[in-house]
Design an enzyme around this catalytic site. Structure first.
Site, mmCIF file in Angstrom:
data_model
loop_
_atom_site.group_PDB
_atom_site.id
_atom_site.type_symbol
_atom_site.label_atom_id
_atom_site.label_comp_id
_atom_site.label_asym_id
_atom_site.label_seq_id
_atom_site.Cartn_x
_atom_site.Cartn_y
_atom_site.Cartn_z
ATOM 1 N N LYS A 107 -5.896 4.865 4.231
ATOM 2 C CA LYS A 107 -4.716 4.417 3.669
ATOM 3 C C LYS A 107 -3.576 4.757 4.699
ATOM 4 C CE LYS A 107 -2.351 2.651 -0.398
ATOM 5 N NZ LYS A 107 -1.847 3.305 -2.055
ATOM 6 N N GLY A 168 4.680 4.526 -8.813
ATOM 7 C CA GLY A 168 5.550 4.971 -10.124
ATOM 8 C C GLY A 168 6.450 4.204 -11.185
ATOM 9 N N ALA A 194 0.541 -0.225 -6.413
ATOM 10 C CA ALA A 194 2.070 0.180 -7.019
ATOM 11 C C ALA A 194 2.948 -1.336 -7.524
ATOM 12 C CB ALA A 194 2.823 0.194 -5.341
ATOM 13 N N GLY A 195 2.757 -0.490 -8.767
ATOM 14 C CA GLY A 195 4.128 -0.899 -10.179
ATOM 15 C C GLY A 195 3.125 -1.633 -10.971
ATOM 16 N N ASN A 216 -2.573 4.303 -10.682
ATOM 17 C CA ASN A 216 -2.399 5.682 -10.742
ATOM 18 C C ASN A 216 -2.059 5.951 -12.303
ATOM 19 O OD1 ASN A 216 -2.169 8.039 -8.824
ATOM 20 N ND2 ASN A 216 -2.977 8.257 -10.937
ATOM 21 N N THR A 217 -0.436 5.311 -12.337
ATOM 22 C CA THR A 217 0.732 5.839 -13.224
ATOM 23 C C THR A 217 -0.265 5.463 -14.558
ATOM 24 O OG1 THR A 217 1.699 6.365 -11.596
ATOM 25 C CG2 THR A 217 2.431 6.190 -13.781
#
Length: 269
Positions: A107, A168, A194-195, A216-217
Site C-alpha cells: 500500500k 484518523g 481513512a476517515g 483502523n482508528t
C-alpha cells in the site's frame, strides 16, 4: 435471509490481486493497546487482510505479538509505506517489506504533511509507476481525485484507495461526491480508506458501491474494540447487501407508498 440471498452472498467475493476474500474489511494494526486486542478484533470482524507500516515490522512487539498471531489467522498482509515523504523512501520501504514479510503487496502511502497526512499525488504516482514495473501488487492511498484514480489504474495498480476524510479524523465520508465518481468509472476495486469513524459510515461507503473499506482508528480507539469490530462487520454486510439489492431512487417530492387516487375517485362518486 432467503436461500437465494444466502447463495448470492456466498458468491459475492472480493477479488484483489487475483486472490478471493469473503470479508470486505481491511483492518489497520496501529493504535491497539495490545497485540491480543488486535488479534481478537480481527477475529471478531472476520478481516482477512491487514495493513501494517513497514517501519514498525522490525520492532520486537510487532515481530512477537502481532505478525505470528495474524499469520495463524491466515491474514494476508498489505504492508504500507506510511511515513514515507517521497518516491525514494516509499520505494525503499516497499522493497524492504517484500523481504521482511515475503509479499509483493504494498500500500503506497506518501504524505509529507505531518499535520493532515494528506497523500502527495505526484510522488504517489511516480512511486506506483516504479513499483508496478517491478512486479509489486500496488494499492495506492490517494485523495478522492477521479483523474488521478484513472491514471493510476492505467499504470496497472490492483485497486485505488481514496480517502473519505483525513487519516484518523473519524469525520466520515467528506469526499462522498468524488467517491461516487471514482466508483462509477473505475475498472479496478475501490477501497475507501481513512476517515471512517462509525459503522454507519462504512455502510454508506458500500451503499455507494465501494468494494471494501479500510478501518483502523474507529475500531482501535473504541472503548471495546472487539465489540466495535463486530459492529463494523455487520454494518459492512448490510451496506453491501443494500447496494446489491438496489437502493430506491431519491425524489424531491413525496411519493405515497399506497396511492389513494383511485380509491378517492370511487369514494367521491
Amino acid at each position: 435471509m432467503t436461500a437465494k440471498s444466502e447463495t448470492a452472498d456466498r458468491e459475492d467475493k472480493l477479488i484483489l490481486a487475483g486472490q478471493e476474500f469473503t470479508s470486505r474489511i481491511i483492518i489497520g494494526t496501529g493504535k491497539y493497546e495490545s497485540g491480543q486486542v488486535l488479534v481478537d478484533s480481527c477475529r471478531s470482524c472476520g478481516a482477512q487482510i491487514a495493513t501494517m507500516a513497514i517501519r514498525r515490522v522490525d520492532s520486537e512487539r510487532h515481530t512477537d505479538e502481532i505478525v505470528p498471531p495474524l499469520k495463524d489467522l491466515c491474514i494476508t498482509f498489505m504492508p504500507n509505506t506510511s511515513g514515507a515523504r517521497d518516491v525514494r523512501e516509499a520505494v525503499f520501504a516497499a522493497r524492504l517489506a517484500r523481504e521482511a514479510l515475503g509479499t509483493d503487496w504494498v500500500k503506497v502511502e506518501i504524505h509529507p504533511d505531518v499535520r493532515y497526512l494528506l497523500p502527495d499525488p505526484v510522488e504517489t504516482y511516480e512511486a506506483c509507476k516504479i513499483l508496478c514495473k517491478e512486479g509489486f501488487k500496488v494499492f495506492p492511498y490517494i485523495n478522492a481525485d477521479p483523474v488521478l484514480a484513472r491514471r493510476l489504474e492505467e499504470l496497472g495498480v490492483q485497486a485505488v484507495m481514496p480517502l473519505g476524510a483525513p487519516i484518523g479524523s473519524a469525520q466520515g465520508l467528506k469526499t462522498r461526491a468524488m467517491l461516487e465518481i471514482i466508483i462509477s468509472q473505475s475498472k479496478v476495486p475501490v477501497i475507501v480508506d481513512a476517515g471512517i469513524g462509525a459503522p454507519s459510515e462504512a455502510a454508506q461507503a458500500f451503499e455507494l458501491g465501494a468494494d471494501a473499506v479500510m478501518v483502523n482508528t474507529a475500531i482501535a480507539a473504541a472503548s471495546d474494540p472487539v465489540m466495535m469490530s463486530e459492529a463494523f462487520a455487520l454494518a459492512c454486510q448490510a451496506g453491501r447487501l443494500a447496494y446489491r439489492a438496489g437502493l430506491a431512487s431519491r425524489s424531491q417530492s413525496a411519493r405515497a407508498s399506497s396511492p389513494l387516487e383511485a380509491f378517492l375517485d370511487e369514494a367521491m362518486q
